[in-house]
Enzyme design. Sequence first.
Site, PDB file in Angstrom:
ATOM      1  N   ARG A  63      -1.364  -1.666  -4.204  1.00 28.87           N
ATOM      2  CA  ARG A  63      -2.318  -2.775  -4.206  1.00 28.87           C
ATOM      3  C   ARG A  63      -1.613  -4.104  -3.935  1.00 28.87           C
ATOM      4  NH1 ARG A  63      -5.081  -5.529  -9.239  1.00 28.87           N
ATOM      5  NH2 ARG A  63      -6.865  -6.577  -8.262  1.00 28.87           N
ATOM      6  N   HIS A  67      -2.712  -6.833  -1.057  1.00 32.93           N
ATOM      7  CA  HIS A  67      -3.046  -8.225  -1.351  1.00 32.93           C
ATOM      8  C   HIS A  67      -2.075  -9.189  -0.669  1.00 32.93           C
ATOM      9  CE1 HIS A  67      -6.019  -7.907  -4.911  1.00 32.93           C
ATOM     10  NE2 HIS A  67      -6.040  -6.787  -4.203  1.00 32.93           N
ATOM     11  N   VAL A  71      -3.196 -12.125   3.044  1.00 31.95           N
ATOM     12  CA  VAL A  71      -3.073 -13.581   2.943  1.00 31.95           C
ATOM     13  C   VAL A  71      -1.803 -14.016   3.663  1.00 31.95           C
ATOM     14  CG1 VAL A  71      -3.056 -15.572   1.403  1.00 31.95           C
ATOM     15  CG2 VAL A  71      -4.178 -13.453   0.679  1.00 31.95           C
ATOM     16  N   GLY A  73      -0.508 -12.797   6.154  1.00 40.94           N
ATOM     17  CA  GLY A  73       0.247 -11.664   6.652  1.00 40.94           C
ATOM     18  C   GLY A  73       1.211 -11.100   5.624  1.00 40.94           C
ATOM     19  N   GLU A  91      -0.757 -17.809  -4.832  1.00 41.47           N
ATOM     20  CA  GLU A  91      -1.666 -16.660  -4.768  1.00 41.47           C
ATOM     21  C   GLU A  91      -1.771 -15.911  -6.094  1.00 41.47           C
ATOM     22  OE1 GLU A  91      -0.648 -14.148  -1.371  1.00 41.47           O
ATOM     23  OE2 GLU A  91      -0.018 -15.947  -0.286  1.00 41.47           O
ATOM     24  N   ASN A  97      -5.974 -11.750  -7.826  1.00 42.40           N
ATOM     25  CA  ASN A  97      -4.586 -11.341  -8.110  1.00 42.40           C
ATOM     26  C   ASN A  97      -4.205 -11.395  -9.579  1.00 42.40           C
ATOM     27  OD1 ASN A  97      -4.054 -10.873  -5.406  1.00 42.40           O
ATOM     28  ND2 ASN A  97      -3.348 -12.965  -5.033  1.00 42.40           N
ATOM     29  N   HIS A 195      -8.080   4.009  -3.277  1.00 49.58           N
ATOM     30  CA  HIS A 195      -8.760   4.053  -4.577  1.00 49.58           C
ATOM     31  C   HIS A 195      -8.720   5.437  -5.201  1.00 49.58           C
ATOM     32  CE1 HIS A 195     -11.378   0.273  -3.489  1.00 49.58           C
ATOM     33  NE2 HIS A 195     -10.095   0.003  -3.664  1.00 49.58           N
ATOM     34  N   SER A 252      -9.109  12.384 -11.380  1.00 51.19           N
ATOM     35  CA  SER A 252      -8.091  12.630 -10.360  1.00 51.19           C
ATOM     36  C   SER A 252      -7.348  11.348 -10.013  1.00 51.19           C
ATOM     37  CB  SER A 252      -8.751  13.220  -9.101  1.00 51.19           C
ATOM     38  OG  SER A 252      -7.802  13.567  -8.134  1.00 51.19           O
ATOM     39  N   ASP A 257      -5.631  12.422  -3.316  1.00 52.81           N
ATOM     40  CA  ASP A 257      -6.404  13.515  -2.725  1.00 52.81           C
ATOM     41  C   ASP A 257      -7.702  12.985  -2.128  1.00 52.81           C
ATOM     42  OD1 ASP A 257      -8.048  12.991  -4.907  1.00 52.81           O
ATOM     43  OD2 ASP A 257      -7.360  14.727  -6.053  1.00 52.81           O
TER      44      ASP A 257
END
Length: 331
Positions: A63, A67, A71, A73, A91, A97, A195, A252, A257
């Site tokens: 993540r 993030h 922003v 790049g 940030e 964040n 996710h 899970s 998966d």
Amino acid sequence: MAKFGYLGNFLVLCIFLGIVGFSHAQLQFNFYAKSCPQAEKIIEDYVQKHIPNAPSLAAALLRLQFHDCFVRGCDGSVLLNFTSSTKKQTEKVAVPNQTLRGFSFIDGVKKAVEAECPGVVSCADIVALVARDSVVVTGGPYWNVPTGRRDGRISSASEALANIPSPTNNFSSLQSSFASKGLDLKDLVLLSGAHTIGVSHCPSFSSRLYNFTGVWGNQDPSLDSEYAANLKTKKCKSINDNTTIVEMDPGSASKFDLSYYKLVLKRKGLFQSDAALTTSATTKSYINQLVQGSLKQFNAEFGVAMEKMGRIEVKTGSAGEIRKHCAVVNS
């Protein structure tokens, strides 16, 4: 005149594509082969040593890269703390964040690399490599990570708020957000697949449970009613719950998966942005293809999307800097 306009546009297009190609070409595999031959091995070893003791960090570090890249790049700007030299909130303090984790882990990796090759390996490259290596260590897919990114010197909380996709986004907002970064609808579906691991805090989705239309008691009709009831009675018992964490892929959440996509099709995606993927015929078709395909296929396609995301607006050559410490710009 029309012919000249066409040729002129064609030449401009060629030049533009050449520039884009050149920018991408500056990222290369084994970029540090001569300047710091052990860099990627040091990073991999650090990840293999520490992530098994804290496997939930894999999702957090994945993540973190997402993030960062959305922003300015993929330039490590998400790592910067507010200091007198930044002149404004960075940030890190932006709402999207505030639940990010893994900063101290990145600092640990940076320290290990700096001990071998001072001032050579960028924090931006470390973020990209750590995201990949931590997912691999926890049983997830491997993907290519070309390197050569340099670190940005600007970090803005307002830019983070404006650019990072929100879990409350509808399809149109998601499509626009990803397109602005050169990512298409297939990338949107594949990157949402992240996710499949990790957790979220209640405020990211509790409005779906309690006041979806701004009226207290209204629930998001796109959310499976049984799943919603379970979330309200066993997880987010109050809309003001800021501490409880919920698995994004229940049952899970530690395994990379296809379960996430199956839940989305059953109206059990945790976020509005998850549900939004089924409101477009194109993205819903991609999801069905993934569910009907193999995990191997998903892993490969996810890797391609991650490599593509890792190239967003990168700084290379003489742009930016190589930070000595990831949380502050060089003096």
